[in-house]
Scaffold this motif. Sequence first.
Motif, PDB file in Angstrom:
ATOM      1  N   ARG A 295       3.812  42.878   3.463  1.00  0.00           N
ATOM      2  CA  ARG A 295       3.339  43.832   4.678  1.00  0.00           C
ATOM      3  C   ARG A 295       2.057  44.490   3.950  1.00  0.00           C
ATOM      4  NH1 ARG A 295       6.722  47.630   8.201  1.00  0.00           N
ATOM      5  NH2 ARG A 295       6.762  48.749   6.104  1.00  0.00           N
ATOM      6  N   ARG A 296       0.903  44.386   4.572  1.00  0.00           N
ATOM      7  CA  ARG A 296      -0.228  44.873   4.029  1.00  0.00           C
ATOM      8  C   ARG A 296      -0.440  44.636   2.548  1.00  0.00           C
ATOM      9  NH1 ARG A 296       0.622  50.533   7.444  1.00  0.00           N
ATOM     10  NH2 ARG A 296       0.531  49.734   9.524  1.00  0.00           N
ATOM     11  N   GLY A 297       0.029  43.763   1.985  1.00  0.00           N
ATOM     12  CA  GLY A 297      -0.215  43.488   0.582  1.00  0.00           C
ATOM     13  C   GLY A 297       0.548  44.304  -0.237  1.00  0.00           C
TER      14      GLY A 297
ATOM     15  N   ILE B  22       2.722  38.028  -0.615  1.00  0.00           N
ATOM     16  CA  ILE B  22       1.797  39.003  -0.294  1.00  0.00           C
ATOM     17  C   ILE B  22       2.473  40.286   0.124  1.00  0.00           C
ATOM     18  CG2 ILE B  22      -0.416  39.767   0.896  1.00  0.00           C
ATOM     19  CD1 ILE B  22      -1.151  36.890   0.987  1.00  0.00           C
TER      20      ILE B  22
ATOM     21  N   THR C 124      -2.134  29.271  -2.150  1.00  0.00           N
ATOM     22  CA  THR C 124      -1.426  28.360  -1.830  1.00  0.00           C
ATOM     23  C   THR C 124      -1.360  27.053  -2.544  1.00  0.00           C
ATOM     24  OG1 THR C 124      -2.668  27.364  -0.136  1.00  0.00           O
ATOM     25  CG2 THR C 124      -1.077  29.120   0.495  1.00  0.00           C
TER      26      THR C 124
ATOM     27  N   GLU D  14       2.886  27.132   0.763  1.00  0.00           N
ATOM     28  CA  GLU D  14       2.382  27.491   1.912  1.00  0.00           C
ATOM     29  C   GLU D  14       3.530  28.627   2.739  1.00  0.00           C
ATOM     30  OE1 GLU D  14      -0.698  28.372   4.738  1.00  0.00           O
ATOM     31  OE2 GLU D  14      -0.810  26.692   3.065  1.00  0.00           O
ATOM     32  N   GLU D  15       4.628  28.271   2.841  1.00  0.00           N
ATOM     33  CA  GLU D  15       5.478  29.159   3.619  1.00  0.00           C
ATOM     34  C   GLU D  15       5.834  30.281   3.192  1.00  0.00           C
ATOM     35  OE1 GLU D  15       7.809  25.975   1.378  1.00  0.00           O
ATOM     36  OE2 GLU D  15       6.073  25.973   2.719  1.00  0.00           O
ATOM     37  N   GLN D  16       5.579  30.166   1.820  1.00  0.00           N
ATOM     38  CA  GLN D  16       6.137  31.520   0.773  1.00  0.00           C
ATOM     39  C   GLN D  16       4.916  32.585   0.533  1.00  0.00           C
ATOM     40  OE1 GLN D  16       8.854  32.316  -0.861  1.00  0.00           O
ATOM     41  NE2 GLN D  16       9.855  31.040   0.467  1.00  0.00           N
ATOM     42  N   LEU D  17       3.649  32.156   1.189  1.00  0.00           N
ATOM     43  CA  LEU D  17       2.482  33.044   1.020  1.00  0.00           C
ATOM     44  C   LEU D  17       2.525  34.380   1.323  1.00  0.00           C
ATOM     45  CD1 LEU D  17      -0.505  33.237  -0.030  1.00  0.00           C
ATOM     46  CD2 LEU D  17      -1.207  32.305   2.129  1.00  0.00           C
ATOM     47  N   SER D  18       3.049  34.547   2.879  1.00  0.00           N
ATOM     48  CA  SER D  18       3.209  35.852   3.696  1.00  0.00           C
ATOM     49  C   SER D  18       4.195  36.768   2.732  1.00  0.00           C
ATOM     50  CB  SER D  18       3.504  35.795   5.002  1.00  0.00           C
ATOM     51  OG  SER D  18       4.633  35.117   5.226  1.00  0.00           O
ATOM     52  N   LEU D  19       5.187  36.125   2.333  1.00  0.00           N
ATOM     53  CA  LEU D  19       6.178  36.740   1.809  1.00  0.00           C
ATOM     54  C   LEU D  19       6.004  37.146   0.335  1.00  0.00           C
ATOM     55  CD1 LEU D  19       9.264  37.474   1.883  1.00  0.00           C
ATOM     56  CD2 LEU D  19       9.999  35.458   0.752  1.00  0.00           C
TER      57      LEU D  19
END
Length: 536
Positions: free
Chosen positions: A327-329, A325, A347, A318-323
Amino acid sequence: MAITSANQLELLQTAEAVAREKMIDPGLVVEAMEESLSRAAKSRYGAEMDIRVSIDRKTGRATFTRVRTVVADDEVENYQAEFTVEEAKQYMADPQIGDEFSEEVPPVEMGRIAAQSAKQVILQKVREAERDRQFEEFKDRAGTIINGLVKREEYGNVIVDVGRGEAILRRNEKIGREAYRPGDRIRCYIKDVRREQRGPQIFLSRTAPEFMAELFKMEVPEIYDGIIEIKAVARDPGSRAKIAVISYDSSIDPVGACVGMRGSRVQAVVNELQGEKIDIIPWNDDQPTFLVNALQPAEVTKVVLDEEAGKIDVVVPEEQLSLAIGRRGQNVRLASQLTGLDIDIMTEAEDSQRRQKEFEERTGLFMENLDLDEFFAQLLVSEGFTSLEEVAYVDLDELMVIDGIDDDTAQELQARARDIIEAKAKAALDKARELGVEDSLVEFEGLTPQMVLALAEDGVKTLEDFATCADWELAGGWTVQDGERVKDEGLLESFDVSLEEAQTMVMTARVMLGWVDPAELAGGTEEDETEEESEA
């Protein structure tokens, strides 16, 4: 201007001077002069005459010759440049059709208009020779890096002086908001060289992935020597890039060699690319492993690869999802470009929910169609069975390894599955016929009744309709709109029909209808193979 002994040598001197200035063959300039003098002579003696001029390459003497060609009696069209065999006998011993008779005529004295026309001819020929020389010089340099000087900017496009010509760096090939002033030095990648009517056009780029690869080749000797190879490059120009490298020498670390001492090598490339951040990734032939590397710096928990569909599911904490993806995918987009796969990131919780949903759907499928209780249906799903077709046509031994299933039970399961499949096929076929599907499509090899129904519901009801379909209309695909990839749903995509299978079926239908000659297809394939072998 009269061509006299006083200016005969001047012709050659002028030709040599122009050739030196334009860096072309002096012979081409002399040929242009011959043509210009020939035109001037025709304006003096008559445009119908075939007047040819020859300039002696040593003395500069210009010889004016009138040429007449022997033709058949009924083919004489121009009496000034052609004559019959009988007429030719006055000048030639044994004239034959096609022979030419030449006689020298007095040199002409060019007036102002004739001299201006001659000048235009010479200039035109010189320009053509310059263009040919420029194209020959640059055509083999496509795919390399070139240094130049900025001359001017037109509507956002930069005109670059590359020595013996001009090149263009288009607005969309510049990095970010790059701005240049006349006189600035610039380094670009030669993307394409084309011979066009207005002269050879040299197109430059600073956003091409190949530009980055060539920069690394210049900075990293191991890449130039072939010890390290760049396998793939993906760029978001001016922002971020990923480059995959592999070493053919086990003693050399490909990533470390590209980074250089204290990052000196990669920093040189970064500076040239306006601070573009570069992730250097070790190449791996195993796609899931390579993808894990490509998604760095995110950590990946699990990878599920669907090779047929060219898709891959990636599970991250879960904590790695934004990393993962970015910024702006950006991170997942670059990883997708690098691997050539469609990546779906989720996730661990989402993956668990998805698997639970699939388990419940397959359990319900077996309970409803095979008249099984929930426990028995769950056993089938747990053993990897996903469809009625797998149950119906798998070897009995694979069913009998499940606890509680003997030979009789396995045969009963398969009989039920086959009955259901046949009933669904019949229902689909009946509905397709109600929609007006012709037998030519129903009987076409490779199409199941369910496929025929799906086609009929979209208006494809005859073999002719099917033959006009494009492969991507059947198998689905992707298009790019406003820089974003958009999914095109295929009519048969839900039946796992690949693009290659769709191409084969469409071509088979066209052959059956006589639209395509199978011999031509085979011949074209053989020619292609021969060309490939000769190129190799």
